[in-house]
Design an enzyme around this catalytic site. Structure first.
Site, PDB file in Angstrom:
ATOM      1  N   ASP A 158      -9.488 -38.258  60.450  1.00  0.00           N
ATOM      2  CA  ASP A 158     -10.085 -37.065  58.870  1.00  0.00           C
ATOM      3  C   ASP A 158     -11.218 -36.605  58.726  1.00  0.00           C
ATOM      4  O   ASP A 158     -12.037 -36.112  59.481  1.00  0.00           O
ATOM      5  CB  ASP A 158      -9.800 -38.430  57.730  1.00  0.00           C
ATOM      6  CG  ASP A 158     -10.714 -39.998  58.170  1.00  0.00           C
ATOM      7  OD1 ASP A 158     -11.231 -39.512  58.854  1.00  0.00           O
ATOM      8  OD2 ASP A 158     -10.483 -40.564  57.638  1.00  0.00           O
ATOM      9  N   ASN A 164     -10.190 -50.710  50.620  1.00  0.00           N
ATOM     10  CA  ASN A 164      -9.373 -50.438  49.111  1.00  0.00           C
ATOM     11  C   ASN A 164      -7.632 -50.568  50.208  1.00  0.00           C
ATOM     12  O   ASN A 164      -6.948 -50.517  49.492  1.00  0.00           O
ATOM     13  CB  ASN A 164      -9.064 -49.792  48.481  1.00  0.00           C
ATOM     14  CG  ASN A 164      -9.108 -48.308  49.269  1.00  0.00           C
ATOM     15  OD1 ASN A 164      -9.597 -48.430  50.341  1.00  0.00           O
ATOM     16  ND2 ASN A 164      -8.923 -47.422  49.104  1.00  0.00           N
ATOM     17  N   HIS A 205      -7.253 -48.217  52.911  1.00  0.00           N
ATOM     18  CA  HIS A 205      -6.771 -47.194  53.352  1.00  0.00           C
ATOM     19  C   HIS A 205      -7.164 -46.988  54.996  1.00  0.00           C
ATOM     20  O   HIS A 205      -7.443 -47.453  55.304  1.00  0.00           O
ATOM     21  CB  HIS A 205      -7.388 -46.014  52.755  1.00  0.00           C
ATOM     22  CG  HIS A 205      -8.699 -45.848  53.294  1.00  0.00           C
ATOM     23  ND1 HIS A 205      -9.968 -45.103  52.605  1.00  0.00           N
ATOM     24  CD2 HIS A 205      -9.862 -46.395  54.320  1.00  0.00           C
ATOM     25  CE1 HIS A 205     -10.374 -45.272  52.791  1.00  0.00           C
ATOM     26  NE2 HIS A 205     -10.458 -46.022  54.014  1.00  0.00           N
ATOM     27  N   GLU A 255      -5.030 -42.664  51.125  1.00  0.00           N
ATOM     28  CA  GLU A 255      -5.595 -44.413  49.574  1.00  0.00           C
ATOM     29  C   GLU A 255      -4.656 -45.145  49.292  1.00  0.00           C
ATOM     30  O   GLU A 255      -3.116 -44.040  49.761  1.00  0.00           O
ATOM     31  CB  GLU A 255      -6.434 -43.207  48.878  1.00  0.00           C
ATOM     32  CG  GLU A 255      -6.953 -42.550  49.586  1.00  0.00           C
ATOM     33  CD  GLU A 255      -7.964 -43.226  49.724  1.00  0.00           C
ATOM     34  OE1 GLU A 255      -8.202 -44.288  50.105  1.00  0.00           O
ATOM     35  OE2 GLU A 255      -9.485 -43.179  49.630  1.00  0.00           O
TER      36      GLU A 255
HETATM   37  P1  PGA Z   1     -15.831 -48.965  58.041  1.00  0.00           P
HETATM   38  O1  PGA Z   1     -15.169 -47.539  57.172  1.00  0.00           O
HETATM   39  O2  PGA Z   1     -15.094 -49.207  59.253  1.00  0.00           O
HETATM   40  O3  PGA Z   1     -17.352 -48.292  57.555  1.00  0.00           O
HETATM   41  O4  PGA Z   1     -15.479 -50.529  56.950  1.00  0.00           O
HETATM   42  C1  PGA Z   1     -13.604 -47.970  57.268  1.00  0.00           C
HETATM   43  C2  PGA Z   1     -12.909 -47.591  55.886  1.00  0.00           C
HETATM   44  O5  PGA Z   1     -13.391 -46.548  55.520  1.00  0.00           O
HETATM   45  O6  PGA Z   1     -10.972 -46.647  57.054  1.00  0.00           O
END
Ligand code: PGA
Length: 245
Positions: free
Chosen positions: A67, A136, A138, A143
């Site tokens: 992404d 959340n 995702h 999302e």
């Molecule tokens: P993080 O992010 O590894 O920094 O917790 C995970 C994500 O948002 O997919």
């Protein structure tokens, strides 16, 4: 789906690094999609070190972005581009021809998505996809509420993602949209590793792994993947009712 729980973040990171290395040792032309984020950062440090120590050849692998933030320059330290370039591509000596990233600054974002879908198809699909999980639920920028029927697409970011995303940037940054591989890519990957670490991920992992599969919790999709492996540390597994012996 397999569930592996490790005693701490370091052990989890070591095992994730080993999983990536094993994929490349078995298949030197592997197509890899490795997520950015805090969760896999130590795994990548260990991967680079081990790759050097063991002289593992990454020069025929292909790297696919998961992404990118829309509207953020690749030079920006908060971009996914910068993360991958500085932590993986540069230290592993990966050439530009091995890499397919999203250009978050492109005027034709739909064209970027199409290019990415075509690149993945032309390479015969993703051999190993390693993803984290947002607070959340995702995966990439898929999302809550996203259709499971999409390949690469542009999406309006959830409020939690816009807020939490600030941690990657040195100054407050407007984050509105993301460009991401879709859940169809996630499901079609030949192997899917999902990493989660820390107490802050415990609630979301319980929902993803134990509640009914629901598109409001995209991370739950790993349970539909026959080659899915959840790798988490003990604190992220705090609220799971069923844990492997
Ligand atoms: P993080 O992010 O590894 O920094 O917790 C995970 C994500 O948002 O997919």
């Amino acid at each position: 789906m397999q569930l592996n729980i490790y005693k701490d973040h370091h052990t989890l990171s070591l095992e994730a690094a080993e999983a990536i290395l094993a994929t490349v040792k078995n298949n030197p032309t592997a197509v890899l999609c490795l997520a950015t984020g805090d969760t896999p950062a130590v795994a990548y440090e260990l991967l680079v070190k081990k790759a050097m120590d063991e002289q593992v050849d990454f020069s025929h692998c292909i790297f696919i972005a998961l992404d990118e933030w829309v509207g953020i320059l690749p030079e920006n330290e908060g971009s996914c581009h910068y993360f991958l370039e500085s932590r993986l591509f540069k230290p592993l000596n990966i050439s530009a021809s091995q890499v397919h990233l999203f250009d978050g600054m492109a005027t034709d974002l739909a064209g970027e998505c199409k290019k990415m879908d075509e690149a993945i198809a032309a390479k015969g699909g993703i051999d190993l996809m390693l993803v984290g999980v947002g607070l959340n639920g995702h995966v990439g920028f898929n999302e809550p509420g996203v259709s499971a029927d999409l390949y690469a697409h542009v999406i309006n970011l959830d409020d939690i993602t816009r807020l939490i995303g600030q941690k990657y940037f040195q100054q407050n940054t407007v984050l509105k949209q993301g460009i991401t591989l879709g859940l169809k890519h996630v499901l079609e990957s030949k192997k899917l590793v999902m990493m989660a670490s820390g107490l802050k991920k415990a609630e979301v992992m319980k929902k993803a792994l134990e509640e009914e599969i629901n598109i409001l919790m995209p991370a739950g999709i790993i349970r539909m993947h026959s080659q899915g492996v959840v790798m988490m540390d003990e604190t992220a597994a705090t609220y799971l009712t069923v844990k492997p012996a």
